[in-house]
Design an enzyme around this catalytic site. Structure first.
Site, PDB file in Angstrom:
ATOM      1  N   ASP A  97      -6.361  22.699  -8.006  1.00 31.11           N
ATOM      2  CA  ASP A  97      -6.395  21.425  -8.979  1.00 31.11           C
ATOM      3  C   ASP A  97      -5.366  22.195  -9.877  1.00 31.11           C
ATOM      4  OD1 ASP A  97      -7.477  20.376 -11.291  1.00 31.11           O
ATOM      5  OD2 ASP A  97      -9.510  19.774 -10.268  1.00 31.11           O
TER       6      ASP A  97
ATOM      7  N   ARG B  85       0.601  -1.186  -0.252  1.00 36.41           N
ATOM      8  CA  ARG B  85      -0.412   0.103   0.137  1.00 36.41           C
ATOM      9  C   ARG B  85       1.231   1.048  -0.325  1.00 36.41           C
ATOM     10  NH1 ARG B  85      -3.606  -1.501   3.895  1.00 36.41           N
ATOM     11  NH2 ARG B  85      -2.309  -0.196   5.879  1.00 36.41           N
TER      12      ARG B  85
ATOM     13  N   LYS C 232      -6.179  12.887 -17.124  1.00 33.84           N
ATOM     14  CA  LYS C 232      -6.020  13.280 -18.332  1.00 33.84           C
ATOM     15  C   LYS C 232      -4.894  13.758 -19.602  1.00 33.84           C
ATOM     16  CE  LYS C 232     -10.426  14.560 -16.808  1.00 33.84           C
ATOM     17  NZ  LYS C 232     -11.132  15.446 -15.950  1.00 33.84           N
TER      18      LYS C 232
ATOM     19  N   TYR D 146     -15.120  21.709 -10.540  1.00 36.41           N
ATOM     20  CA  TYR D 146     -15.787  21.085 -10.919  1.00 36.41           C
ATOM     21  C   TYR D 146     -16.419  20.072 -10.674  1.00 36.41           C
ATOM     22  CZ  TYR D 146     -13.995  16.001 -12.579  1.00 36.41           C
ATOM     23  OH  TYR D 146     -14.695  14.759 -12.814  1.00 36.41           O
TER      24      TYR D 146
HETATM   25  C1  LIG Z   1     -11.809  15.566 -14.840  1.00 33.40           C
HETATM   26  C2  LIG Z   1     -11.217  16.034 -13.490  1.00 33.40           C
HETATM   27  C3  LIG Z   1     -10.907  15.461 -12.479  1.00 33.40           C
HETATM   28  C4  LIG Z   1     -11.577  14.183 -11.659  1.00 33.40           C
HETATM   29  O1  LIG Z   1     -10.809  13.267 -12.280  1.00 33.40           O
HETATM   30  P1  LIG Z   1     -10.720  12.103 -12.389  1.00 33.40           P
HETATM   31  O2  LIG Z   1      -9.700  11.020 -12.604  1.00 33.40           O
HETATM   32  O3  LIG Z   1     -11.521  11.642 -13.235  1.00 33.40           O
HETATM   33  O4  LIG Z   1     -11.133  11.814 -10.836  1.00 33.40           O
HETATM   34  C5  LIG Z   1     -11.015  16.516 -11.243  1.00 33.40           C
HETATM   35  N1  LIG Z   1     -10.217  18.304 -11.740  1.00 33.40           N
HETATM   36  C6  LIG Z   1     -10.738  18.122 -12.717  1.00 33.40           C
HETATM   37  C7  LIG Z   1     -10.628  19.370 -13.633  1.00 33.40           C
HETATM   38  C8  LIG Z   1     -10.995  17.471 -13.555  1.00 33.40           C
HETATM   39  O5  LIG Z   1     -10.923  17.953 -15.273  1.00 33.40           O
END
Ligand SMILES: *Cc1c(COP(=O)(O)O)cnc(C)c1O
Length: 397
Positions: free
Chosen positions: A183, A58, A208, A111
């Site tokens: 973020d 872990r 992403k 988001y």
């Molecule tokens: C897609 C996204 C997330 C979440 O990511 P996941 O891997 O789908 O949980 C968080 N913040 C932003 C800005 C995003 O575009």
């Protein structure tokens, strides 16, 4: 060692020989149990368990340690925690720094699942959230209370793309001993340097652009010295861990991140410039365009852009939007982004997702992710799409 340019770092990050064992890429190391030969070694591993040392599955294996090191080298900070998706990175970073009775300042353009987490789980824990306008700047002072502990930013915001004045907001938050979280997914680890702009914890949905091929869910949170131990131990206690196969793919994605983003940028600038001239388009919400709120902060703070932006249409309705989107050839409809492929979606009422930053949009929004296809093919596809939109609108006018 000499100073490395970004392109060089992207190639070398996380490839120390202790991780690669003479292979080019750090291999996939799978483990639950780590075994020790002596009591002494076991004691040593226990004492060093937070320090990129094999201890228990872990805590990660060399595959994870190599990727964590690469993320720190690219984004800054001192340590990187890994999560099964970007959403887990956001929620666990926040949980590590709030307690019952605290107050959180959350950007209104966040988001959507982040907002839902605040409104349900944080609320249930007795943590109150106030949403602030992404363009609030110095005005953030008026929202800070004695119990405000976290300032959360997302820049640019989701869908509406407002770019925030991160250094100003972070400076004010630090005057009040708050933890500043960002973020940073849109910028990826390379187009915005969070720790040079006052951020304490930088979060990526690596799902992403880091992964970049639409085939892995993964999240990262990189922290500075002040926050790293608390973030790491809290995430560990929450049982956050990731598959080495997924981490391997993220590391592979990193190697081409620089060249991919350059091409996403070139294509998106070309498509956005074409859209800006279209009679159907009221406004282009692309951080590299003056028509985007906070464009001045983009110019000041970012190294580049990518394929993701929105446009506001002059008018449209559900039927016309469906005619346009259902018939697209190169654009698929989907919620994620950051892969090599182009995506499109329509939002007819973005203000329903905002509490304080509601704006007067002329019509519905289209959010586009411009992929690595030929930009002229994409433009021709959008042009045919507008023809379908217009023919439905002409009938219903
Ligand atoms: C897609 C996204 C997330 C979440 O990511 P996941 O891997 O789908 O949980 C968080 N913040 C932003 C800005 C995003 O575009």
């Amino acid at each position: 060692m000499g100073k490395k340019a970004l392109e060089t770092k992207i190639v070398t990050a996380g490839r120390a020989s202790k991780w690669t064992q003479s292979l080019v890429n750090p291999p996939v190391s799978r483990a639950s149990t780590i075994v020790f030969d002596t009591v002494e070694e076991m004691k040593h591993a226990t004492a060093n368990r937070g320090n990129k040392a094999l201890f228990y599955g872990r805590r990660g294996t060399n595959t994870h340690f190599a990727f964590q090191e690469a993320m720190v080298e690219l984004e800054g900070g001192v340590g990187c925690a890994l999560y099964p998706c970007g959403t887990a990175a956001i929620t666990n970073a926040m949980l590590a720094f709030v307690k019952a009775g605290d107050h959180v300042l959350m950007v209104d353009g966040v988001y959507e699942p982040t907002r839902n987490f605040c409104d349900t789980i944080l609320d249930k824990m007795g943590v109150e959230t106030t949403y602030y306008d992404p363009l609030i700047g110095e005005g953030i002072r008026d929202l800070i209370r004695p119990n405000t502990t976290v300032l959360f930013l997302e820049s640019p915001c989701s869908i509406t793309m407002e770019v925030q004045d991160v250094p100003t907001l972070a400076r004010i938050a630090h005057e009040h001993d708050m933890t500043v979280m960002l973020d940073n997914t849109w910028a990826s680890p390379i187009n915005f340097q969070p720790f040079e702009h006052g951020v304490d914890i930088s979060i990526q949905a690596a799902t992403k652009y880091v992964v970049g091929h639409s085939d892995v869910m993964l999240g990262t949170a990189v922290a500075n010295e002040k926050c790293w131990a608390q973030l790491r131990e809290s995430s560990y206690l929450m049982g956050q861990c990731t598959s080495p196969d997924d981490v391997y793919l993220a590391m592979r994605g990193l190697r081409t991140l620089g060249v991919r983003l350059k091409q996403h940028q070139e294509n998106s600038l070309k498509v956005a410039a074409w859209l800006a001239e279209r009679p159907e388009v009221d406004r282009v919400l692309h951080p590299a365009f003056e028509s985007c709120d906070g464009h001045e902060y983009f110019k000041r703070d970012f190294k580049g852009c990518n394929g993701l932006f929105s446009v506001v249409l002059n008018r449209g309705n559900s039927e016309a939007l469906a005619a346009m989107l259902d018939g697209m050839e190169h654009f698929s409809m989907g919620f994620s982004w950051g892969g090599f492929e182009s995506l499109i979606l329509a939002n007819e009422n973005i203000n329903s997702l905002r509490t304080v930053a509601k704006r007067d949009y002329a019509g519905p929004l289209l959010r586009l992710h411009i992929g690595l296809e030929n930009a002229d093919d994409l433009i021709a596809d959008l042009e045919r799409g507008f023809d379908r939109l217009n023919s439905v609108l002409a009938k219903t006018a």
